[in-house]
Design an enzyme around this catalytic site. Structure first.
Site, PDB file in Angstrom:
ATOM      1  N   ASP A 103      37.318  38.872  29.072  1.00  0.00           N
ATOM      2  CA  ASP A 103      38.278  39.888  28.639  1.00  0.00           C
ATOM      3  C   ASP A 103      38.858  40.619  29.845  1.00  0.00           C
ATOM      4  O   ASP A 103      38.405  40.460  30.984  1.00  0.00           O
ATOM      5  CB  ASP A 103      37.638  40.854  27.635  1.00  0.00           C
ATOM      6  N   GLU A 104      39.864  41.421  29.595  1.00  0.00           N
ATOM      7  CA  GLU A 104      40.619  42.064  30.678  1.00  0.00           C
ATOM      8  C   GLU A 104      39.728  42.910  31.577  1.00  0.00           C
ATOM      9  O   GLU A 104      39.942  42.984  32.790  1.00  0.00           O
ATOM     10  CB  GLU A 104      41.741  42.918  30.076  1.00  0.00           C
TER      11      GLU A 104
END
Length: 291
Positions: A103-104
Protein backbone atom coordinates in the site's frame (compact mmCIF):
# COMPACT_ATOMS: atom_id res chain seq x y z
CA UNK A 1 0.54 -26.01 -29.97
CA UNK A 2 0.11 -24.44 -26.53
CA UNK A 3 -2.90 -23.24 -24.59
CA UNK A 4 -3.90 -19.70 -25.45
CA UNK A 5 -4.04 -18.53 -21.83
CA UNK A 6 -0.49 -19.83 -21.28
CA UNK A 7 0.72 -17.95 -24.36
CA UNK A 8 -0.90 -14.73 -23.09
CA UNK A 9 0.54 -15.17 -19.59
CA UNK A 10 4.05 -15.74 -20.94
CA UNK A 11 3.64 -12.60 -23.08
CA UNK A 12 3.04 -10.56 -19.92
CA UNK A 13 -0.67 -9.90 -20.48
CA UNK A 14 -1.53 -11.18 -16.99
CA UNK A 15 -1.92 -14.31 -14.93
CA UNK A 16 -3.61 -17.34 -16.49
CA UNK A 17 -6.79 -16.60 -14.55
CA UNK A 18 -6.81 -13.01 -15.79
CA UNK A 19 -6.21 -14.23 -19.34
CA UNK A 20 -9.15 -16.64 -19.02
CA UNK A 21 -11.31 -13.68 -18.03
CA UNK A 22 -10.16 -11.80 -21.13
CA UNK A 23 -11.12 -14.80 -23.25
CA UNK A 24 -14.62 -15.18 -21.81
CA UNK A 25 -15.15 -11.44 -22.19
CA UNK A 26 -14.49 -11.74 -25.93
CA UNK A 27 -11.43 -9.48 -25.86
CA UNK A 28 -9.03 -12.00 -27.43
CA UNK A 29 -8.84 -12.84 -31.13
CA UNK A 30 -6.77 -15.32 -33.13
CA UNK A 31 -6.15 -14.38 -36.77
CA UNK A 32 -8.92 -11.79 -36.50
CA UNK A 33 -11.57 -14.12 -35.05
CA UNK A 34 -12.83 -13.71 -31.49
CA UNK A 35 -12.02 -16.74 -29.32
CA UNK A 36 -14.00 -17.40 -26.13
CA UNK A 37 -13.37 -21.10 -25.56
CA UNK A 38 -11.14 -21.85 -22.59
CA UNK A 39 -8.55 -24.47 -23.45
CA UNK A 40 -8.07 -23.25 -27.03
CA UNK A 41 -4.62 -24.13 -28.37
CA UNK A 42 -2.59 -22.07 -30.82
CA UNK A 43 0.70 -22.18 -32.71
CA UNK A 44 2.71 -19.18 -31.42
CA UNK A 45 4.76 -19.14 -34.63
CA UNK A 46 1.83 -19.33 -37.02
CA UNK A 47 -1.07 -17.46 -35.41
CA UNK A 48 -1.59 -13.78 -34.74
CA UNK A 49 -3.09 -13.22 -31.29
CA UNK A 50 -4.61 -9.86 -30.35
CA UNK A 51 -6.11 -8.41 -27.18
CA UNK A 52 -8.56 -5.53 -27.67
CA UNK A 53 -7.42 -5.40 -31.29
CA UNK A 54 -3.74 -4.97 -30.47
CA UNK A 55 -1.32 -7.77 -31.49
CA UNK A 56 0.38 -9.59 -28.63
CA UNK A 57 4.09 -10.08 -29.10
CA UNK A 58 5.95 -12.53 -26.95
CA UNK A 59 8.69 -11.04 -24.82
CA UNK A 60 11.52 -12.75 -23.07
CA UNK A 61 10.70 -13.04 -19.35
CA UNK A 62 12.45 -10.49 -17.16
CA UNK A 63 12.59 -10.25 -13.38
CA UNK A 64 13.38 -7.14 -11.34
CA UNK A 65 13.39 -6.31 -7.65
CA UNK A 66 12.56 -2.74 -6.58
CA UNK A 67 12.89 -0.98 -3.24
CA UNK A 68 9.60 0.91 -3.15
CA UNK A 69 9.59 4.12 -1.09
CA UNK A 70 6.55 5.26 0.87
CA UNK A 71 4.17 7.36 -1.18
CA UNK A 72 4.60 5.27 -4.35
CA UNK A 73 1.53 3.42 -5.71
CA UNK A 74 1.44 -0.15 -7.02
CA UNK A 75 -0.90 0.54 -9.92
CA UNK A 76 -0.51 1.22 -13.62
CA UNK A 77 -2.42 4.52 -13.57
CA UNK A 78 -3.32 7.19 -11.03
CA UNK A 79 -5.67 10.05 -12.03
CA UNK A 80 -4.03 12.30 -9.43
CA UNK A 81 -0.60 11.85 -10.97
CA UNK A 82 1.06 10.37 -7.89
CA UNK A 83 4.32 8.42 -8.40
CA UNK A 84 3.96 4.80 -9.51
CA UNK A 85 6.11 1.71 -8.97
CA UNK A 86 6.43 1.38 -12.75
CA UNK A 87 8.16 4.80 -12.77
CA UNK A 88 11.08 3.11 -10.99
CA UNK A 89 11.70 0.73 -13.92
CA UNK A 90 11.21 3.06 -16.89
CA UNK A 91 14.53 1.80 -18.26
CA UNK A 92 13.08 -1.72 -18.66
CA UNK A 93 11.99 -2.26 -22.26
CA UNK A 94 9.45 -5.00 -21.46
CA UNK A 95 6.00 -4.34 -20.01
CA UNK A 96 6.34 -5.40 -16.38
CA UNK A 97 3.93 -5.25 -13.47
CA UNK A 98 4.14 -5.75 -9.73
CA UNK A 99 3.91 -9.17 -8.10
CA UNK A 100 1.34 -8.38 -5.43
CA UNK A 101 1.15 -4.93 -3.91
CA UNK A 102 2.37 -2.76 -1.08
CA UNK A 103 0.00 0.00 0.00
CA UNK A 104 0.97 3.65 -0.37
CA UNK A 105 2.23 3.94 3.21
CA UNK A 106 4.36 0.78 3.05
CA UNK A 107 7.84 0.37 1.61
CA UNK A 108 10.37 -2.24 0.67
CA UNK A 109 10.71 -5.16 -1.69
CA UNK A 110 8.61 -5.39 -4.84
CA UNK A 111 9.07 -7.98 -7.55
CA UNK A 112 8.28 -6.79 -11.06
CA UNK A 113 8.04 -9.13 -14.03
CA UNK A 114 6.20 -9.97 -17.24
CA UNK A 115 5.93 -13.65 -16.23
CA UNK A 116 2.23 -13.76 -15.39
CA UNK A 117 2.11 -17.40 -14.35
CA UNK A 118 5.01 -17.12 -11.90
CA UNK A 119 3.56 -13.89 -10.48
CA UNK A 120 0.26 -15.68 -9.84
CA UNK A 121 1.95 -18.58 -8.07
CA UNK A 122 4.08 -16.32 -5.89
CA UNK A 123 1.06 -14.44 -4.55
CA UNK A 124 -1.68 -17.11 -4.39
CA UNK A 125 -2.08 -18.49 -0.82
CA UNK A 126 -2.37 -22.04 -2.19
CA UNK A 127 1.36 -22.08 -2.98
CA UNK A 128 2.39 -20.81 0.46
CA UNK A 129 5.24 -18.54 -0.64
CA UNK A 130 6.43 -16.62 2.42
CA UNK A 131 6.76 -12.84 2.57
CA UNK A 132 8.80 -11.28 5.38
CA UNK A 133 8.10 -7.85 6.87
CA UNK A 134 9.71 -5.59 9.45
CA UNK A 135 6.99 -3.70 11.31
CA UNK A 136 7.18 -0.85 13.80
CA UNK A 137 4.10 -0.70 16.03
CA UNK A 138 2.90 1.60 18.76
CA UNK A 139 3.25 0.08 22.22
CA UNK A 140 4.85 -3.16 23.27
CA UNK A 141 3.12 -6.37 22.06
CA UNK A 142 2.86 -9.06 24.72
CA UNK A 143 3.43 -12.79 24.37
CA UNK A 144 -0.33 -13.20 24.19
CA UNK A 145 -0.43 -10.77 21.26
CA UNK A 146 2.23 -12.77 19.45
CA UNK A 147 0.36 -16.02 20.07
CA UNK A 148 -2.86 -14.47 18.82
CA UNK A 149 -1.18 -13.42 15.56
CA UNK A 150 0.06 -16.98 15.12
CA UNK A 151 -3.32 -18.46 16.01
CA UNK A 152 -5.09 -15.99 13.74
CA UNK A 153 -7.66 -13.21 13.90
CA UNK A 154 -10.94 -12.67 12.10
CA UNK A 155 -11.12 -9.79 9.65
CA UNK A 156 -14.02 -8.67 7.49
CA UNK A 157 -12.80 -10.86 4.62
CA UNK A 158 -11.95 -13.98 6.60
CA UNK A 159 -9.59 -15.60 9.06
CA UNK A 160 -5.90 -14.71 8.71
CA UNK A 161 -2.79 -15.64 10.64
CA UNK A 162 0.95 -15.13 10.53
CA UNK A 163 3.40 -17.95 9.85
CA UNK A 164 6.02 -16.56 12.23
CA UNK A 165 6.20 -13.53 14.53
CA UNK A 166 9.11 -12.20 16.55
CA UNK A 167 9.46 -9.00 18.59
CA UNK A 168 12.99 -7.86 17.77
CA UNK A 169 13.50 -4.68 19.82
CA UNK A 170 11.89 -1.77 21.65
CA UNK A 171 12.28 1.81 20.49
CA UNK A 172 10.86 4.33 22.96
CA UNK A 173 7.10 3.87 23.10
CA UNK A 174 7.14 1.55 20.08
CA UNK A 175 8.42 -1.90 19.13
CA UNK A 176 9.85 -3.56 16.04
CA UNK A 177 8.56 -6.94 14.93
CA UNK A 178 9.38 -9.44 12.20
CA UNK A 179 6.22 -10.89 10.66
CA UNK A 180 6.11 -13.66 8.05
CA UNK A 181 2.95 -14.24 5.99
CA UNK A 182 2.07 -16.71 3.26
CA UNK A 183 -0.98 -14.84 1.95
CA UNK A 184 -1.53 -11.28 0.90
CA UNK A 185 -4.89 -9.77 1.76
CA UNK A 186 -5.25 -6.01 1.46
CA UNK A 187 -3.43 -4.22 4.33
CA UNK A 188 -3.41 -7.54 6.19
CA UNK A 189 -0.70 -6.80 8.77
CA UNK A 190 -2.09 -3.36 9.58
CA UNK A 191 -5.57 -4.76 10.16
CA UNK A 192 -4.34 -7.75 12.20
CA UNK A 193 -2.35 -5.54 14.56
CA UNK A 194 -5.17 -2.99 14.77
CA UNK A 195 -7.40 -5.77 16.14
CA UNK A 196 -4.82 -6.15 18.94
CA UNK A 197 -4.75 -2.36 19.55
CA UNK A 198 -1.28 -1.85 18.08
CA UNK A 199 -1.13 0.78 15.36
CA UNK A 200 1.42 0.19 12.62
CA UNK A 201 3.82 3.12 12.37
CA UNK A 202 6.07 1.74 9.68
CA UNK A 203 6.00 -1.37 7.49
CA UNK A 204 8.77 -2.61 5.23
CA UNK A 205 8.83 -5.85 3.22
CA UNK A 206 12.33 -7.31 3.23
CA UNK A 207 11.90 -10.67 1.47
CA UNK A 208 9.71 -12.71 -0.85
CA UNK A 209 10.76 -16.33 -0.52
CA UNK A 210 14.54 -16.48 -1.10
CA UNK A 211 14.77 -13.00 -2.66
CA UNK A 212 16.05 -10.41 -0.18
CA UNK A 213 15.86 -6.62 -0.23
CA UNK A 214 19.32 -6.51 1.37
CA UNK A 215 21.14 -3.20 0.73
CA UNK A 216 19.26 -2.09 -2.40
CA UNK A 217 18.88 1.72 -2.07
CA UNK A 218 15.40 3.17 -1.73
CA UNK A 219 13.83 3.91 -5.11
CA UNK A 220 16.33 1.75 -7.01
CA UNK A 221 15.91 -1.50 -8.97
CA UNK A 222 18.13 -4.43 -9.92
CA UNK A 223 17.81 -7.56 -12.02
CA UNK A 224 17.32 -10.85 -10.26
CA UNK A 225 20.19 -13.26 -10.66
CA UNK A 226 19.70 -16.58 -12.39
CA UNK A 227 19.95 -18.39 -9.07
CA UNK A 228 17.26 -16.16 -7.55
CA UNK A 229 14.89 -16.78 -10.46
CA UNK A 230 15.43 -20.52 -10.25
CA UNK A 231 14.87 -20.44 -6.47
CA UNK A 232 11.57 -18.58 -6.95
CA UNK A 233 10.47 -21.16 -9.51
CA UNK A 234 11.29 -24.00 -7.14
CA UNK A 235 9.30 -22.66 -4.20
CA UNK A 236 6.39 -21.77 -6.51
CA UNK A 237 6.46 -25.22 -8.12
CA UNK A 238 6.84 -23.77 -11.61
CA UNK A 239 9.16 -25.06 -14.32
CA UNK A 240 10.93 -22.77 -16.76
CA UNK A 241 8.87 -21.78 -19.84
CA UNK A 242 8.48 -24.70 -22.20
CA UNK A 243 11.42 -24.88 -24.60
CA UNK A 244 13.36 -22.14 -22.83
CA UNK A 245 15.87 -21.76 -20.06
CA UNK A 246 15.52 -18.34 -18.45
CA UNK A 247 18.81 -16.55 -18.01
CA UNK A 248 17.89 -13.45 -16.05
CA UNK A 249 21.45 -12.60 -15.12
CA UNK A 250 22.73 -12.45 -18.68
CA UNK A 251 19.46 -11.12 -20.04
CA UNK A 252 19.13 -13.85 -22.66
CA UNK A 253 16.90 -16.77 -23.52
CA UNK A 254 18.43 -20.01 -24.66
CA UNK A 255 16.21 -21.84 -27.18
CA UNK A 256 15.83 -25.58 -27.06
CA UNK A 257 18.13 -27.55 -29.36
CA UNK A 258 16.76 -28.83 -32.70
CA UNK A 259 15.30 -32.32 -32.65
CA UNK A 260 16.63 -35.22 -34.70
CA UNK A 261 14.70 -34.10 -37.77
CA UNK A 262 16.46 -30.73 -37.72
CA UNK A 263 13.37 -28.77 -36.68
CA UNK A 264 13.58 -26.25 -33.82
CA UNK A 265 12.50 -27.88 -30.57
CA UNK A 266 8.79 -27.42 -29.91
CA UNK A 267 8.15 -25.68 -33.27
CA UNK A 268 5.57 -27.39 -35.50
CA UNK A 269 6.42 -28.20 -39.09
CA UNK A 270 3.43 -26.38 -40.56
CA UNK A 271 0.69 -23.96 -39.66
CA UNK A 272 -2.27 -25.38 -37.75
CA UNK A 273 -5.68 -23.81 -37.12
CA UNK A 274 -6.51 -22.95 -33.49
CA UNK A 275 -7.52 -26.11 -31.68
CA UNK A 276 -10.73 -25.68 -29.70
CA UNK A 277 -11.57 -28.34 -27.09
CA UNK A 278 -14.60 -30.44 -27.97
CA UNK A 279 -17.56 -30.45 -25.63
CA UNK A 280 -18.58 -33.87 -24.44
CA UNK A 281 -22.25 -34.77 -24.62
CA UNK A 282 -23.40 -38.04 -23.09
CA UNK A 283 -26.33 -39.56 -21.33
CA UNK A 284 -24.42 -39.51 -18.05
CA UNK A 285 -23.59 -35.83 -18.33
CA UNK A 286 -27.20 -35.03 -19.20
CA UNK A 287 -28.40 -36.98 -16.20
CA UNK A 288 -25.88 -35.17 -14.02
CA UNK A 289 -27.22 -31.80 -15.18
CA UNK A 290 -30.80 -32.88 -14.56
CA UNK A 291 -29.96 -33.68 -10.95
Amino acid sequence: MIRLNKFLAHAGVGSRRQCDQLLTAGRVSVDGRIVRELGTQIDPQGHTVSVDGKPVRTERPVYWVVNKPRGVLCTNYDPDGRPLATDLVQHVAQRVYTVGRLDEDSEGLLLMTNDGELAHRLMHPRFGVEKTYLVQVAGHPSRDDVQQLLKGVWLSDGHVRARRVKVTKSQGDSSWMQVVLSEGKNREIRRMLARLNHKVLRLRRVAIGPVLLDKLPRGKARKLSLSEVNALRRIAGKAAPEGEEVAAESGGVHPRRPDRRGKPGGSPARRHPPRVPKRRHSRESAEGRSR
